[in-house]
Design a protein around this motif. Structure first.
Motif, mmCIF file in Angstrom:
data_model
loop_
_atom_site.group_PDB
_atom_site.id
_atom_site.type_symbol
_atom_site.label_atom_id
_atom_site.label_comp_id
_atom_site.label_asym_id
_atom_site.label_seq_id
_atom_site.Cartn_x
_atom_site.Cartn_y
_atom_site.Cartn_z
ATOM 1 N N HIS A 51 4.155 -4.899 -0.561
ATOM 2 C CA HIS A 51 4.822 -5.050 0.956
ATOM 3 C C HIS A 51 3.791 -4.337 1.707
ATOM 4 O O HIS A 51 4.035 -5.059 3.036
ATOM 5 C CB HIS A 51 5.529 -3.551 0.390
ATOM 6 C CG HIS A 51 4.045 -2.384 0.322
ATOM 7 N ND1 HIS A 51 3.652 -2.381 -0.817
ATOM 8 C CD2 HIS A 51 3.918 -1.420 1.618
ATOM 9 C CE1 HIS A 51 3.129 -0.958 -0.846
ATOM 10 N NE2 HIS A 51 3.169 -0.338 0.924
ATOM 11 N N ARG A 52 2.404 -5.252 1.827
ATOM 12 C CA ARG A 52 1.799 -5.635 3.120
ATOM 13 C C ARG A 52 1.787 -6.045 4.134
ATOM 14 O O ARG A 52 1.394 -7.517 3.026
ATOM 15 C CB ARG A 52 0.652 -4.038 3.016
ATOM 16 C CG ARG A 52 0.761 -3.038 2.575
ATOM 17 C CD ARG A 52 -0.745 -2.387 2.302
ATOM 18 N NE ARG A 52 -0.099 -1.221 2.175
ATOM 19 C CZ ARG A 52 -1.103 -0.541 0.729
ATOM 20 N NH1 ARG A 52 -2.033 -0.876 0.212
ATOM 21 N NH2 ARG A 52 -1.250 0.807 0.469
ATOM 22 N N PHE A 53 0.954 -6.801 5.229
ATOM 23 C CA PHE A 53 0.676 -7.950 5.312
ATOM 24 C C PHE A 53 -0.744 -8.558 5.183
ATOM 25 O O PHE A 53 -0.807 -7.661 5.162
ATOM 26 C CB PHE A 53 1.265 -8.161 6.546
ATOM 27 C CG PHE A 53 0.660 -9.149 7.752
ATOM 28 C CD1 PHE A 53 1.378 -10.116 8.302
ATOM 29 C CD2 PHE A 53 -0.748 -9.289 8.329
ATOM 30 C CE1 PHE A 53 1.488 -11.726 8.405
ATOM 31 C CE2 PHE A 53 -0.386 -10.627 8.715
ATOM 32 C CZ PHE A 53 0.316 -12.104 8.939
ATOM 33 N N GLU A 54 -0.287 -10.041 4.346
ATOM 34 C CA GLU A 54 -1.298 -9.893 4.490
ATOM 35 C C GLU A 54 -1.675 -11.458 4.334
ATOM 36 O O GLU A 54 -0.604 -12.641 4.460
ATOM 37 C CB GLU A 54 -1.929 -10.365 2.469
ATOM 38 C CG GLU A 54 -1.484 -8.580 1.943
ATOM 39 C CD GLU A 54 -1.700 -8.853 0.715
ATOM 40 O OE1 GLU A 54 -2.462 -7.925 0.022
ATOM 41 O OE2 GLU A 54 -0.816 -9.094 -0.147
ATOM 42 N N GLU A 58 -6.008 -13.579 0.748
ATOM 43 C CA GLU A 58 -5.993 -12.842 0.647
ATOM 44 C C GLU A 58 -5.089 -13.585 -0.600
ATOM 45 O O GLU A 58 -5.655 -12.440 -2.283
ATOM 46 C CB GLU A 58 -5.590 -11.898 1.428
ATOM 47 C CG GLU A 58 -6.288 -11.368 2.264
ATOM 48 C CD GLU A 58 -5.796 -10.619 3.229
ATOM 49 O OE1 GLU A 58 -6.687 -9.143 2.939
ATOM 50 O OE2 GLU A 58 -4.894 -10.395 3.462
ATOM 51 N N ILE A 59 -3.813 -13.980 -0.724
ATOM 52 C CA ILE A 59 -2.904 -13.769 -1.695
ATOM 53 C C ILE A 59 -3.034 -14.450 -3.306
ATOM 54 O O ILE A 59 -3.248 -14.712 -4.112
ATOM 55 C CB ILE A 59 -0.822 -14.047 -1.286
ATOM 56 C CG1 ILE A 59 -0.897 -13.515 -0.340
ATOM 57 C CG2 ILE A 59 -0.746 -14.259 -2.253
ATOM 58 C CD1 ILE A 59 0.103 -13.806 -0.003
ATOM 59 N N CYS A 60 -3.676 -15.410 -2.412
ATOM 60 C CA CYS A 60 -4.082 -16.564 -3.483
ATOM 61 C C CYS A 60 -6.000 -16.425 -4.137
ATOM 62 O O CYS A 60 -5.430 -16.738 -5.019
ATOM 63 C CB CYS A 60 -4.994 -18.302 -2.176
ATOM 64 S SG CYS A 60 -3.071 -19.016 -1.381
ATOM 65 N N GLN A 61 -6.483 -15.756 -2.976
ATOM 66 C CA GLN A 61 -7.567 -15.481 -4.258
ATOM 67 C C GLN A 61 -6.758 -14.614 -5.262
ATOM 68 O O GLN A 61 -7.753 -14.364 -6.237
ATOM 69 C CB GLN A 61 -8.449 -14.146 -2.984
ATOM 70 C CG GLN A 61 -9.089 -15.483 -2.696
ATOM 71 C CD GLN A 61 -10.166 -14.666 -1.600
ATOM 72 O OE1 GLN A 61 -10.370 -13.360 -0.651
ATOM 73 N NE2 GLN A 61 -10.891 -15.592 -0.349
ATOM 74 N N ARG A 62 -6.181 -13.629 -4.773
ATOM 75 C CA ARG A 62 -4.932 -12.822 -5.623
ATOM 76 C C ARG A 62 -4.921 -13.350 -7.082
ATOM 77 O O ARG A 62 -4.743 -13.059 -8.278
ATOM 78 C CB ARG A 62 -4.742 -11.675 -5.219
ATOM 79 C CG ARG A 62 -4.210 -10.398 -6.043
ATOM 80 C CD ARG A 62 -3.696 -9.601 -5.567
ATOM 81 N NE ARG A 62 -2.672 -9.474 -4.939
ATOM 82 C CZ ARG A 62 -2.533 -8.841 -3.424
ATOM 83 N NH1 ARG A 62 -3.834 -8.798 -3.143
ATOM 84 N NH2 ARG A 62 -1.757 -9.831 -2.763
ATOM 85 N N ALA A 63 -4.285 -14.604 -6.596
ATOM 86 C CA ALA A 63 -3.577 -14.521 -7.702
ATOM 87 C C ALA A 63 -4.444 -16.033 -8.529
ATOM 88 O O ALA A 63 -4.479 -15.967 -10.104
ATOM 89 C CB ALA A 63 -2.343 -16.384 -6.813
ATOM 90 N N ALA A 64 -5.673 -16.306 -8.115
ATOM 91 C CA ALA A 64 -6.420 -16.690 -8.829
ATOM 92 C C ALA A 64 -7.221 -15.570 -9.906
ATOM 93 O O ALA A 64 -7.271 -16.193 -10.432
ATOM 94 C CB ALA A 64 -7.028 -17.614 -7.860
ATOM 95 N N ALA A 65 -7.329 -14.920 -9.267
ATOM 96 C CA ALA A 65 -8.171 -14.057 -10.164
ATOM 97 C C ALA A 65 -7.244 -13.839 -11.485
ATOM 98 O O ALA A 65 -7.266 -13.218 -11.959
ATOM 99 C CB ALA A 65 -8.560 -12.292 -9.223
ATOM 100 N N GLY A 66 -5.854 -13.500 -11.410
ATOM 101 C CA GLY A 66 -4.661 -12.819 -12.139
ATOM 102 C C GLY A 66 -4.437 -14.697 -13.659
ATOM 103 O O GLY A 66 -3.848 -14.501 -14.327
ATOM 104 N N GLY A 67 -4.910 -15.112 -13.166
ATOM 105 C CA GLY A 67 -4.562 -16.831 -13.658
ATOM 106 C C GLY A 67 -3.678 -17.535 -13.199
ATOM 107 O O GLY A 67 -2.919 -18.174 -13.812
#
Length: 68
Positions: A51-54, A58-67
């Protein structure tokens, strides 16, 4: 990878943790709504949004780490 129904169940649980919430129902109508709003690929990515601005990075890095 996720089974298609599991994608929407995971997204529902993720959204329910947000400030506004998105609770599960006995009928499962919330999953049918998500299926209409999001293609499976979009739902998989939406699991990594907050819900925070990113930045997209940042979103791509989190998604890549999540698979994704």
């Amino acid at each position: 990878m996720y089974h298609q129904k599991a994608i929407y169940q995971t997204l529902q649980k993720h959204l329910d943790k947000m400030p506004v919430g998105y609770p599960a129902t006995r009928s499962g109508v919330e999953l049918r709504i998500l299926e209409r709003l999001f293609a499976p690929e979009e739902a998989r990515l939406a699991i990594y949004l907050t819900h925070r601005f990113e930045s997209a990075e940042e979103i791509c890095q989190r998604a890549a780490a999540g698979g994704i």
